[in-house]
Scaffold this motif. Structure first.
Motif, mmCIF file in Angstrom:
data_model
loop_
_atom_site.group_PDB
_atom_site.id
_atom_site.type_symbol
_atom_site.label_atom_id
_atom_site.label_comp_id
_atom_site.label_asym_id
_atom_site.label_seq_id
_atom_site.Cartn_x
_atom_site.Cartn_y
_atom_site.Cartn_z
ATOM 1 N N GLN A 90 24.936 6.851 57.410
ATOM 2 C CA GLN A 90 24.045 6.117 58.299
ATOM 3 C C GLN A 90 24.822 5.114 59.160
ATOM 4 O O GLN A 90 24.513 4.939 60.336
ATOM 5 N N ALA B 65 26.599 7.178 61.767
ATOM 6 C CA ALA B 65 25.616 7.740 62.688
ATOM 7 C C ALA B 65 25.127 6.674 63.674
ATOM 8 O O ALA B 65 25.002 6.935 64.876
ATOM 9 N N LEU C 281 21.813 15.869 65.935
ATOM 10 C CA LEU C 281 21.743 15.643 64.489
ATOM 11 C C LEU C 281 21.200 16.906 63.852
ATOM 12 O O LEU C 281 20.174 17.438 64.287
ATOM 13 N N VAL D 181 26.206 14.845 61.875
ATOM 14 C CA VAL D 181 26.174 14.196 63.190
ATOM 15 C C VAL D 181 27.250 14.854 64.042
ATOM 16 O O VAL D 181 28.426 14.888 63.657
ATOM 17 N N PHE E 1 18.822 6.145 64.560
ATOM 18 C CA PHE E 1 19.057 7.155 63.525
ATOM 19 C C PHE E 1 17.748 7.635 62.906
ATOM 20 O O PHE E 1 17.547 8.839 62.694
#
Length: 473
Positions: A331, A334, A350, A402, A448
């Motif tokens: 995360q 990303a 994604l 990603v 995200f």
């Protein structure tokens, strides 16, 4: 002849070598003695500490004999009128007083090292703390023995104990690590192997070491000359600038080269204090030797701390089963890639996928096969991804990829190639491995969470349409 035979029986050649080495190091410290029983540093304290650490109790006879020998020399040098028997007793008492504190410190250091699993930073801290305490205890014990045996007037203790202590501590901090390494090659049956702490490194210096050492010596000479000719007592503190080159050496050379350079620098400081007549500031130089050495030893721990931090960072950022990125690290990366792509108006996609019927695989074939499916799925996916792409385990059998600077059509093609690879996995009879994929492309205003939700919705549609396929939002 009988006495020589007894000594030969008591002292095998290794102990005899330790005896002569101890006397040679003691004589080295004698060169920089500026008052009776007080030297800028006392290197033999470091050798005793190292001997107790590496050799243990077997080193005691050699050091006791050496203590008796130097007691006779002290009586002769200072014209002390004592019988041979009194000198032997005084020498043995001095030897015991000198050895016992360092024996206690060595035993403690060995136990602490074993408990901490030979962690270098903890070893350095423990060693320095014990060096302070053991040298202070040795100072109290030795001075008491000298007064008790008449080798030193009790009135001299008040003016002697502090320089005695700091000199002993300097000898331990500077010399003990070097001799702890050297003694390993003399005594194969050792109590402690310092290489377990510092690692087995080459004893050779780097090609640039000569420049580092030259700079250190030049800075040392300049500092001492300033103190000699400036006429200011504060100029003695210039010696503390040697912390800089020694930290450089500690961080770029092997531990052995570091401690050898410390020993050389400390000896030169002690020698030049005598040659330049800087006795009025001798305590400054004693403390400087300790500070420079302690700082360099902490410098040795820097690479270990960096490696440990890197390992912790790797553990925190990597999924232990599949070796892809952990959810939190995924995360973080990303978010960074999404922000960068939006700022630079670059495409980003994604991709979310999970293993089809994974619960049935676990139930029918067992969790070990299920784990292997996850590992192989990640390996196949990584082989088809670029270094710039980020794959991470989001939870259970669900993974997120990603793909910066990649259009949706290319991502769909990558997903289909991964499906083809997964179908080739053969782990058990009648086991067919497949996965479903959902893809979403980055849009203005995305973060995200919003991007993941669209990709996850596409994944749900891929499952509804029959699984083992790629769907996009």
């Amino acid at each position: 002849m009988q006495l020589a035979n007894k000594i030969g029986t008591l002292l095998p050649w290794r102990n005899a070598l330790l005896l002569f080495l101890w006397l040679a190091v003691w004589a080295l410290g004698l060169l920089v003695e500026y008052a009776p029983h007080a030297s800028v540093w006392f290197p033999v304290a470091g050798l005793t500490c190292a001997a107790m650490l590496v050799v243990g109790i077997r080193a005691v006879p050699a050091i006791l004999i050496a203590a008796v020998i130097i007691t006779f020399w002290t009586a002769l040098h200072y014209d002390i009128d004592m019988s041979n028997r009194q000198l032997i007793e005084a020498g043995l008492l001095f030897g015991i007083a000198h050895i016992f504190p360092y024996y206690l410190g060595a035993v403690t250091l060995r136990k602490l090292s074993a408990v901490s699993k030979y962690n270098l930073p903890l070893f350095v801290v423990s060693f320095l703390v014990l060096a302070v305490g053991c040298s202070l205890l040795a100072t109290a014990a030795v001075l008491s023995s000298l007064v008790f045996t008449g080798l030193m007037p009790a009135a001299d203790v008040a003016s002697t104990w502090l320089p005695f202590w700091i000199g002993d501590m300097a000898g331990v901090v500077v010399i003990a690590p070097m001799f702890a390494s050297i003694l390993l090659y003399v005594f194969p049956e050792r109590k402690f192997n310092i290489h377990l702490v510092i690692g087995i490194h080459s004893k050779l210096a780097s090609h640039h070491f000569k420049y580092k050492l030259s700079l250190t010596i030049v800075m040392l000479l300049v500092a001492m000359l300033i103190a000699r000719y400036s006429g200011s007592s504060e100029s003695a503190f210039a010696i503390f600038f040697l912390v800089i080159p020694h930290m450089w050496i500690a961080c770029t050379e092997t531990p052995f080269i570091t401690v050898v350079s410390l020993a050389l620098t400390s000896f030169l400081i002690a020698l030049l204090v005598n040659l330049f007549g800087l006795m009025d500031n001798v305590m400054v130089y004693q403390f400087a030797i300790n500070v420079i050495a302690a700082n360099a030893l902490f410098g040795l721990a820097v690479p270990a701390l960096v490696a440990s931090n890197n390992q912790l960072r790797l553990v925190a950022s990597t999924d232990t089963l599949t070796r892809v990125a952990s959810r939190s690290y995924l995360q973080q990366r990303a978010d960074l890639e999404i922000t960068r792509s939006l700022q630079q108006s670059e495409p980003l996609c994604l991709m979310v996928f999970d293993i089809d019927h994974f619960k049935q695989i676990n139930d029918h074939y067992g969790h070990s096969i299920g784990d292997e499916v996850l590992r192989l799925a990640c390996q196949h996916a990584q082989h088809l991804l670029r270094p710039a792409d980020i794959i991470g385990r989001y939870g259970g059998d669900e993974f997120v990829v990603v793909l910066p600077n990649t259009a949706k059509e290319a991502v769909v093609a990558i997903g289909n190639r991964i499906i083809e690879r997964l179908l080739q996995i053969e782990l058990a009879e009648q086991l067919k491995v497949s996965a479903s994929f959902g893809v979403a492309a980055l849009q203005q205003g995305d973060n995200f969470r919003s991007l993941f939700e669209r990709a996850d919705a596409a994944l749900y549609r891929a499952k509804q349409q029959g699984r083992s396929q790629v769907a996009w939002h």
